[in-house]
Design a protein around this motif. Structure first.
Motif, PDB file in Angstrom:
ATOM      1  N   GLN A  88       0.942  -1.294  -0.139  1.00  0.00           N
ATOM      2  CA  GLN A  88       0.012  -0.016  -0.022  1.00  0.00           C
ATOM      3  C   GLN A  88       0.910   1.354   0.049  1.00  0.00           C
ATOM      4  O   GLN A  88       0.653   2.146  -0.755  1.00  0.00           O
ATOM      5  N   GLN A  89       2.095   1.237   0.620  1.00  0.00           N
ATOM      6  CA  GLN A  89       2.788   2.514   0.856  1.00  0.00           C
ATOM      7  C   GLN A  89       3.554   2.624  -0.463  1.00  0.00           C
ATOM      8  O   GLN A  89       3.791   3.647  -0.791  1.00  0.00           O
ATOM      9  N   ARG A  90       3.989   1.579  -1.051  1.00  0.00           N
ATOM     10  CA  ARG A  90       4.587   1.775  -2.290  1.00  0.00           C
ATOM     11  C   ARG A  90       3.707   2.214  -3.255  1.00  0.00           C
ATOM     12  O   ARG A  90       3.982   2.744  -4.284  1.00  0.00           O
ATOM     13  N   THR A  91       2.427   1.869  -3.351  1.00  0.00           N
ATOM     14  CA  THR A  91       1.451   2.329  -4.173  1.00  0.00           C
ATOM     15  C   THR A  91       1.124   3.809  -4.093  1.00  0.00           C
ATOM     16  O   THR A  91       1.100   4.553  -5.033  1.00  0.00           O
ATOM     17  N   SER A  92       1.280   4.259  -2.797  1.00  0.00           N
ATOM     18  CA  SER A  92       1.018   5.845  -2.528  1.00  0.00           C
ATOM     19  C   SER A  92       2.385   6.472  -3.221  1.00  0.00           C
ATOM     20  O   SER A  92       2.205   7.629  -3.385  1.00  0.00           O
ATOM     21  N   ILE A  93       3.588   5.805  -3.252  1.00  0.00           N
ATOM     22  CA  ILE A  93       4.824   6.529  -3.883  1.00  0.00           C
ATOM     23  C   ILE A  93       4.519   6.615  -5.208  1.00  0.00           C
ATOM     24  O   ILE A  93       4.888   7.719  -5.912  1.00  0.00           O
ATOM     25  N   ALA A  94       3.981   5.640  -5.878  1.00  0.00           N
ATOM     26  CA  ALA A  94       3.870   5.483  -7.210  1.00  0.00           C
ATOM     27  C   ALA A  94       2.917   6.690  -7.566  1.00  0.00           C
ATOM     28  O   ALA A  94       3.044   7.413  -8.705  1.00  0.00           O
ATOM     29  N   ARG A  95       1.912   6.939  -6.809  1.00  0.00           N
ATOM     30  CA  ARG A  95       0.966   7.798  -7.043  1.00  0.00           C
ATOM     31  C   ARG A  95       1.409   9.136  -6.937  1.00  0.00           C
ATOM     32  O   ARG A  95       1.104  10.089  -7.635  1.00  0.00           O
ATOM     33  N   ALA A  96       2.160   9.302  -5.953  1.00  0.00           N
ATOM     34  CA  ALA A  96       2.890  10.692  -5.803  1.00  0.00           C
ATOM     35  C   ALA A  96       3.751  11.130  -6.904  1.00  0.00           C
ATOM     36  O   ALA A  96       3.939  12.113  -7.294  1.00  0.00           O
ATOM     37  N   LEU A  97       4.375   9.981  -7.858  1.00  0.00           N
ATOM     38  CA  LEU A  97       5.226  10.249  -8.876  1.00  0.00           C
ATOM     39  C   LEU A  97       4.590  10.436 -10.099  1.00  0.00           C
ATOM     40  O   LEU A  97       4.960  10.521 -11.182  1.00  0.00           O
ATOM     41  N   ILE A  98       3.367  10.052 -10.293  1.00  0.00           N
ATOM     42  CA  ILE A  98       2.674   9.832 -11.447  1.00  0.00           C
ATOM     43  C   ILE A  98       2.405  10.940 -12.482  1.00  0.00           C
ATOM     44  O   ILE A  98       2.810  11.014 -13.566  1.00  0.00           O
ATOM     45  N   ASN A  99       2.482  12.199 -11.936  1.00  0.00           N
ATOM     46  CA  ASN A  99       2.538  13.562 -12.451  1.00  0.00           C
ATOM     47  C   ASN A  99       3.870  14.075 -12.709  1.00  0.00           C
ATOM     48  O   ASN A  99       4.194  15.284 -13.011  1.00  0.00           O
ATOM     49  N   SER A 100       4.997  13.386 -12.514  1.00  0.00           N
ATOM     50  CA  SER A 100       6.377  13.758 -12.826  1.00  0.00           C
ATOM     51  C   SER A 100       6.663  14.718 -11.765  1.00  0.00           C
ATOM     52  O   SER A 100       7.262  15.944 -12.580  1.00  0.00           O
ATOM     53  N   PRO A 101       6.299  14.940 -10.573  1.00  0.00           N
ATOM     54  CA  PRO A 101       6.704  16.096  -9.919  1.00  0.00           C
ATOM     55  C   PRO A 101       8.373  16.284  -9.669  1.00  0.00           C
ATOM     56  O   PRO A 101       9.217  15.482  -9.765  1.00  0.00           O
ATOM     57  N   GLN A 102       8.481  17.469  -9.619  1.00  0.00           N
ATOM     58  CA  GLN A 102       9.829  17.988  -9.256  1.00  0.00           C
ATOM     59  C   GLN A 102      10.464  17.494  -7.711  1.00  0.00           C
ATOM     60  O   GLN A 102      11.572  17.359  -7.531  1.00  0.00           O
ATOM     61  N   ILE A 103       9.227  17.485  -6.692  1.00  0.00           N
ATOM     62  CA  ILE A 103       9.521  17.260  -5.432  1.00  0.00           C
ATOM     63  C   ILE A 103       8.632  16.490  -4.845  1.00  0.00           C
ATOM     64  O   ILE A 103       7.493  16.198  -4.929  1.00  0.00           O
ATOM     65  N   ILE A 104       9.021  15.387  -3.914  1.00  0.00           N
ATOM     66  CA  ILE A 104       8.632  14.568  -3.035  1.00  0.00           C
ATOM     67  C   ILE A 104       8.427  14.967  -1.719  1.00  0.00           C
ATOM     68  O   ILE A 104       9.533  15.132  -1.311  1.00  0.00           O
ATOM     69  N   LEU A 105       7.523  15.397  -1.061  1.00  0.00           N
ATOM     70  CA  LEU A 105       7.349  15.552   0.544  1.00  0.00           C
ATOM     71  C   LEU A 105       6.975  14.620   1.016  1.00  0.00           C
ATOM     72  O   LEU A 105       5.647  13.875   0.910  1.00  0.00           O
ATOM     73  N   ALA A 106       7.647  13.737   2.208  1.00  0.00           N
ATOM     74  CA  ALA A 106       7.118  12.671   2.913  1.00  0.00           C
ATOM     75  C   ALA A 106       6.885  12.858   4.167  1.00  0.00           C
ATOM     76  O   ALA A 106       8.084  13.251   4.873  1.00  0.00           O
TER      77      ALA A 106
END
Length: 233
Positions: A150-168
């Protein structure tokens, strides 16, 4: 320094009659493509800082610049657009939608952004899920996966729009040590291969030392800002 995040003299005060100052004169520059950890005791202001960087909250005073955009002049819709296009969020709780499959959850930010999902975006989602090692459960309902999946899925979701930044914010707080290690290795790989900037709140010292840089928040101020290599000495 090529900064993707820049904070200058940021203050945050809650309340009107009884005022509580949560952040005091915070200045922070985060280099593009870097991998950073934020540490500090509960109540130190870490999550408030992350919310301000993520434009989920506004500072009482000070300047916030995200990917070259000054956020103070943006209205709610413009802030929402900036978040959707520039920032991906990963939280301690994955916040997956239980009535959708893992793949549908990953695609959700793209659907919100464009109103539809192209074949190219679907291919990207499946590629991200493959990078996360969850391609075999892509058609599982969210509730039919392990905590790590589930957490890996949430990371993939965070990356889908090719963001410059990931805040975790404590992204592995609910995972066992083996899953924690795997998730952080994946995030580090993403940082190196996709050149995504990571800013991660964590209490895990092992994870902290995987970062390029450690920033400690104490009583609403930056108390320490060092390369992670110095913390190992």
């Amino acid at each position: 320094m090529d900064s993707v995040i820049s904070l200058k003299n940021v203050n945050k005060i809650y309340g009107t009659q009884v005022k509580t100052q949560v952040l005091t004169d915070v200045c922070l520059e985060v280099e593009r493509e870097s991998f950073n950890s934020i540490i500090g005791a509960s109540g130190s202001g870490k999550s408030t800082l992350l919310n301000i960087i993520g434009t989920l909250d506004r500072p009482t005073s000070g300047e916030v610049v995200i990917n070259g955009v000054r956020t103070a002049s943006l209205n709610k819709d413009e802030l929402a657009a900036l978040r959707n296009q520039t920032i991906g969020f990963v939280f301690q709780f994955h916040y997956l939608l239980p009535e959708f499959t893992a793949l549908e959850n990953v695609l959700m930010p793209a659907r919100i952004k464009d109103g539809r999902v192209s074949a190219e975006v679907r291919e990207r989602a499946e590629h991200l899920m493959s990078l996360m090692g969850i391609e075999k459960v892509k058609n599982n309902m969210a509730a039919k996966m392990s905590g790590g999946q589930q957490q890996r899925t949430s990371i993939a979701r965070a990356l889908i729009n090719s963001p410059q930044i990931i805040l975790a914010d404590e992204p592995t707080g609910n995972l066992d040590s083996e899953s924690t290690e795997a998730v952080y290795d994946i995030m580090r790989d993403i940082n190196e291969t996709l050149k995504t900037t990571f800013l991660i709140i964590t209490h895990d010292r092992k994870i902290t030392q995987k970062a390029d840089r450690i920033v400690e928040i104490k009583d609403g101020r930056i108390n320490l800002d060092i390369p992670a290599s110095q913390a190992e000495d």
